[in-house]
Scaffold this motif. Structure first.
Motif, short mmCIF file in Angstrom:
data_model
loop_
_atom_site.label_atom_id
_atom_site.label_comp_id
_atom_site.label_asym_id
_atom_site.label_seq_id
_atom_site.Cartn_x
_atom_site.Cartn_y
_atom_site.Cartn_z
N ASN A 150 -0.87 10.75 -11.29
CA ASN A 150 -0.30 9.62 -10.57
C ASN A 150 -1.44 8.72 -10.08
O ASN A 150 -2.05 8.98 -9.04
CB ASN A 150 0.53 10.12 -9.39
CG ASN A 150 1.09 8.98 -8.55
OD1 ASN A 150 1.04 7.82 -8.96
ND2 ASN A 150 1.60 9.31 -7.38
N LEU A 151 -1.70 7.65 -10.80
CA LEU A 151 -2.81 6.76 -10.43
C LEU A 151 -2.57 6.06 -9.10
O LEU A 151 -3.51 5.59 -8.45
CB LEU A 151 -3.05 5.72 -11.53
CG LEU A 151 -3.51 6.26 -12.89
CD1 LEU A 151 -3.68 5.11 -13.87
CD2 LEU A 151 -4.79 7.06 -12.77
N ASP A 152 -1.32 5.99 -8.66
CA ASP A 152 -1.02 5.35 -7.38
C ASP A 152 -1.63 6.10 -6.20
O ASP A 152 -1.78 5.54 -5.11
CB ASP A 152 0.49 5.24 -7.16
CG ASP A 152 1.11 4.13 -8.00
OD1 ASP A 152 0.35 3.46 -8.73
OD2 ASP A 152 2.33 3.96 -7.93
N GLU A 153 -1.98 7.36 -6.40
CA GLU A 153 -2.54 8.12 -5.27
C GLU A 153 -4.00 7.73 -4.98
O GLU A 153 -4.53 8.07 -3.93
CB GLU A 153 -2.47 9.63 -5.53
CG GLU A 153 -3.41 10.15 -6.58
CD GLU A 153 -3.13 11.60 -6.96
OE1 GLU A 153 -4.10 12.35 -7.04
OE2 GLU A 153 -1.96 11.98 -7.18
N LEU A 154 -4.61 7.01 -5.91
CA LEU A 154 -5.99 6.57 -5.67
C LEU A 154 -6.00 5.42 -4.67
O LEU A 154 -5.24 4.48 -4.82
CB LEU A 154 -6.65 6.13 -6.98
CG LEU A 154 -6.82 7.23 -8.02
CD1 LEU A 154 -7.33 6.64 -9.34
CD2 LEU A 154 -7.77 8.31 -7.51
N PRO A 155 -6.86 5.49 -3.67
CA PRO A 155 -6.88 4.40 -2.68
C PRO A 155 -7.49 3.14 -3.27
O PRO A 155 -8.18 3.21 -4.29
CB PRO A 155 -7.78 4.97 -1.57
CG PRO A 155 -8.67 5.94 -2.27
CD PRO A 155 -7.85 6.52 -3.41
N LYS A 185 4.32 -1.99 -8.11
CA LYS A 185 4.11 -2.22 -6.67
C LYS A 185 2.64 -2.00 -6.29
O LYS A 185 2.05 -2.80 -5.55
CB LYS A 185 5.01 -1.26 -5.89
CG LYS A 185 5.04 -1.49 -4.41
CD LYS A 185 6.01 -0.53 -3.75
CE LYS A 185 5.89 -0.65 -2.24
NZ LYS A 185 6.65 0.38 -1.56
N ALA A 186 2.05 -0.94 -6.80
CA ALA A 186 0.65 -0.65 -6.47
C ALA A 186 -0.29 -1.72 -7.04
O ALA A 186 -1.26 -2.11 -6.39
CB ALA A 186 0.26 0.73 -6.99
N VAL A 187 0.01 -2.21 -8.24
CA VAL A 187 -0.83 -3.25 -8.83
C VAL A 187 -0.72 -4.53 -8.00
O VAL A 187 -1.73 -5.17 -7.68
CB VAL A 187 -0.43 -3.51 -10.30
CG1 VAL A 187 -1.19 -4.70 -10.88
CG2 VAL A 187 -0.68 -2.27 -11.15
N LEU A 188 0.50 -4.89 -7.62
CA LEU A 188 0.70 -6.10 -6.81
C LEU A 188 -0.04 -6.01 -5.49
O LEU A 188 -0.67 -6.98 -5.04
CB LEU A 188 2.20 -6.29 -6.53
CG LEU A 188 2.93 -7.25 -7.44
CD1 LEU A 188 4.39 -7.32 -7.06
CD2 LEU A 188 2.29 -8.64 -7.42
N MET A 189 0.01 -4.85 -4.86
CA MET A 189 -0.70 -4.66 -3.59
C MET A 189 -2.18 -4.98 -3.74
O MET A 189 -2.79 -5.61 -2.89
CB MET A 189 -0.56 -3.21 -3.11
CG MET A 189 0.46 -3.00 -2.03
SD MET A 189 0.60 -1.25 -1.66
CE MET A 189 -1.09 -0.79 -1.33
N ARG A 190 -2.76 -4.54 -4.85
CA ARG A 190 -4.20 -4.76 -5.05
C ARG A 190 -4.51 -6.21 -5.41
O ARG A 190 -5.59 -6.70 -5.12
CB ARG A 190 -4.73 -3.80 -6.11
CG ARG A 190 -5.00 -2.44 -5.48
CD ARG A 190 -4.76 -1.29 -6.40
NE ARG A 190 -4.96 -0.02 -5.72
CZ ARG A 190 -4.01 0.63 -5.07
NH1 ARG A 190 -2.79 0.12 -4.96
NH2 ARG A 190 -4.27 1.78 -4.49
N LEU A 191 -3.56 -6.89 -6.02
CA LEU A 191 -3.77 -8.32 -6.32
C LEU A 191 -3.76 -9.14 -5.04
O LEU A 191 -4.39 -10.18 -4.96
CB LEU A 191 -2.68 -8.83 -7.27
CG LEU A 191 -2.77 -8.34 -8.70
CD1 LEU A 191 -1.57 -8.84 -9.50
CD2 LEU A 191 -4.06 -8.78 -9.36
N ARG A 192 -3.02 -8.68 -4.06
CA ARG A 192 -2.90 -9.44 -2.79
C ARG A 192 -4.05 -9.17 -1.84
O ARG A 192 -4.19 -9.84 -0.84
CB ARG A 192 -1.60 -9.06 -2.10
CG ARG A 192 -0.39 -9.64 -2.79
CD ARG A 192 0.84 -9.47 -1.94
NE ARG A 192 1.99 -9.97 -2.65
CZ ARG A 192 3.11 -9.31 -2.81
NH1 ARG A 192 3.25 -8.10 -2.29
NH2 ARG A 192 4.11 -9.83 -3.46
#
Ligand code: SF4
Length: 131
Positions: free
Chosen positions: A64-69, A122-129
């Motif tokens: 689960n790549l989403d677990e990476l901070p 969702k995780a990708v969007l968070m990092r774009l913002r």
């Protein structure tokens, strides 16, 4: 090429997917330095014990790549990350890892295996913002 690196004054190599291996390595080094007996228990490493090259077992891939901070960009001089020296700031965002193909000129399948993992939208969007 960990053997070549270790024979050229490198102390320890993190092989493959590095996040958790690096974390364990740093935590171990803080307490015990480069003690070979301790390093042997960390998956995904290569190091030398005397003249012997030690390769610990491969670390399983992160499912689960989403677990990476997110990267700690606030600790970096982000104004220096520009597009070929132009006044355009850039950042890289990891949305996936791996590839199902095996083109002979490409290292991807050797490094990641022929497996693809995706971050959630969702995780990708968070990092774009992120600033
Ligand atoms: S193996 Fe490499 S070059 Fe071939 S499709 Fe995958 S990423 Fe692209």
């Amino acid at each position: 090429m960990y053997e070549e690196a270790l024979n050229n004054n490198v102390d320890v190599i993190v092989r493959g997917e590095g996040e958790y291996t690096t974390l364990e390595l740093i935590n171990t080094m803080e307490k015990y330095g480069l003690d070979p007996a301790r390093l042997r228990s960390i998956k995904g490493l290569a190091f030398k014990d005397g003249d012997q090259v030690i390769k610990t077992p491969d670390r399983p891939p992160i499912r689960n790549l989403d677990e990476l901070p997110p990267p700690a960009r606030h600790l970096l001089p982000m104004d220096k990350y520009t597009l070929f020296g132009k006044p355009i700031k850039i950042v890289h965002v990891m949305a996936s890892r791996g590839c199902p193909y095996g083109c002979s000129f490409c290292s991807t399948s050797y490094f990641w295996g022929r497996m693809v993992r995706y971050r959630s939208a969702k995780a990708v969007l968070m990092r774009l913002r992120m600033p």
